[in-house]
Scaffold this active site. Structure first.
Site: not given
Ligand code: SIN
Length: 508
Positions: A28-29, A31-35, A100, A219, A265, A324, A359, A365
């Protein structure tokens, strides 16, 4: 991520890492986009980050854990930078920070827009491959835990290919579980296909206590173009000003929350779900905020859109709410220990109390990194001096194991999405428990499958028990939060199975 980071922190102590695919793939990590959320800005502080975490968590975050995780977040960013993670920097060398949802200011450290997970994993994989004390066995997955007197004494492992081996027992001095969450138990998910609650289920079957199982985060902006898993359109896009509209062009979040698209969220996910249910086709509109820059600044989103024939510079992106992140998991104390002896847990498989019922974005992460180090330090302290010259582990796998039946898994996933999803009620949850029991009975000899059904049972049973709505858990038959229930839940698999048996009995 947690497994690799912990293995590095344990060096030069010998560590065996088992990975169902090539290491890092299907995690999963990656695939994490946000950071990674971290108070890097001079205007920010760990206290503010902790306060946002507590507020987003809807009344059940453990404030001690929020302090622990946010306190040294900056150090982890510096450590990952030193290992080679190419975080985005401005012309003065400052980290570029994204905003975010539910963060009071821009705080998410990112890589090339939406590449954080992949790039951090690449840095860790490179470091692991250069660390002789870490042996990585690829194509191997954990299927069960051997327990003696309340403590873990071994792990049953099998080959992960379609033609499974029979389980073989591997013994070590200490055990760390870091194998992801449960999103793939749902038909509509952003998680990699392998992540289907098996690690939580395996620990629960061995007797570990599970916490907050009912709290699954959906998500709001999974790209709804028929792919399974559904690609993510990162929340950072909304941080850049992208809006949510429906097929009538209405910006529906304005009427729902003062923060509109950057509301917590769970609120945005329920709004998206309601639009989908009403046939209003919700969409993420990046056109005014980003124009053609979306194609270069968010390459993963651009690539997923291209696969679906969407040009986000010109057309809004159809979206749906998708499973998610699992806030629940193996109950994990501040020192990283599970309720079973000799067992440590980090990452999404754990439930530390950081996330509460909802969360805060990009805290996942960070939590994995912080608890990976905590676990490594705890294991090292428990075991004492590192042994010298430990031989590599070789496992003889016997053919003839059992892999999960595709149709049964799909039925399980559809049941979770339909009955244990964004909106829940007692009748649907009991119906889900009955279906899970029936499916489980059809392949009870397959450890991988019963690990999945164990976690599905824990989620549905805990959701049935929580007769209120809070964070990611929304009950249409109990739509309000009950202040008397503002605490974390804990359950064993035996208790969840008793709740399931009662649901089965109701109709017999
Ligand atoms: C996202 O990039 O929207 C997801 C980030 C996350 O779930 O922490």
């Amino acid at each position: 991520m947690g497994a690799l980071y912990a293995a590095l922190k344990l060096a030069p102590r010998p560590v065996l890492v088992i990975s169902p695919e090539r290491v890092g793939e299907g995690a999963s990590s990656a695939w994490a986009q946000g950071g990674v959320a971290a108070a890097m800005d001079v205007a920010d502080s760990p206290d503010q980050h902790a306060a946002d975490t507590v507020r987003a968590g809807a009344g059940t975050v453990d404030a001690t854990i929020a302090d622990k995780v946010t306190r040294d977040a900056k150090d982890y960013i510096l450590d990952l930078t030193e290992m080679g993670t190419p975080f985005d920097r401005d012309a003065d060398g400052n980290y570029v920070l994204s905003r975010e949802a539910a963060h009071s200011l821009a705080r998410v450290v990112r890589v090339q827009g939406d590449q954080a997970g992949r790039q951090i994993m690449e840095a860790l994989i490179t470091a692991v491959r250069q660390t002789p004390s870490v042996q990585v066995l690829e194509g191997v997955m954990a299927a069960g835990l051997e327990v003696d007197n309340g403590a873990v004494t071994g792990v049953w492992v099998e080959t992960s290919a379609l033609n499974r081996s029979k389980p073989s027992l591997v013994r070590g001095a200490a055990y760390l579980l870091a194998g992801g969450g449960s999103g793939g138990l749902y038909a509509l998910t952003t998680n990699p296909p392998r992540i289907r609650g098996q690690v939580i289920g395996m620990a629960a079957r061995a007797g570990a206590v599970i916490a907050d199982a009912e709290f699954v985060q959906f998500h709001p902006t999974a790209i709804d173009a028929g792919e399974d898993p559904a690609p993510l359109a990162t929340e950072a896009l909304r941080g850049e000003g992208a809006t949510l509209i429906n097929r009538q062009g209405e910006r529906f979040m304005l009427a729902i929350h003062p923060d509109a698209e950057l509301a917590p969220r769970d609120i945005v996910a329920r709004a998206i779900f309601a639009q989908t249910q009403a046939g209003n086709r919700p969409m993420l509109d990046t056109r005014a905020a980003l124009g053609a820059k979306v194609l270069t600044q968010f390459p993963a989103v651009a690539e997923a859109c291209a696969r679906a024939g969407i040009n986000p510079a010109v057309d809004p992106i159809p979206v749906a709410a998708a499973a998610h992140y699992h806030m629940g998991g193996i109950d994990t104390a501040e020192d990283g220990r599970a309720s079973l002896g000799n067992l440590w847990v980090c990452g999404e498989a754990s439930s530390t109390g950081l996330h509460g019922a909802n969360r805060l974005a990009s805290n996942g992460l960070l939590e994995a990194l912080v608890f990976a180090r905590t676990c490594a330090e705890g294991i090292a302290a428990t075991l004492g001096a590192a042994p010298a010259d430990v031989p590599e582990v070789a496992i003889d796998f016997a053919p003839g194991g059992s892999s999960p039946d595709f149709d049964l898994v799909q039925q399980l996933r559809q049941t979770m999405t339909n009955m244990v999803g964004v909106v829940r009620d007692a009748a649907g949850l009991k119906s889900a428990l009955r279906t899970i029991a029936t499916l489980e009975a059809r392949q009870a000899d397959c450890p991988d499958f019963v690990n999945m059904t164990a976690t599905a049972t824990l989620i549905a049973a805990s959701a049935l028990m929580r007769e209120e709505s809070r964070g990611g858990h929304y009950r249409s038959d109990y739509p309000e939060a009950d202040p008397a229930m503002a605490s974390r839940s804990r359950i064993t698999l035996a208790e969840a199975l008793a709740i399931r048996a009662a649901a089965v009995k109701e109709t017999s």
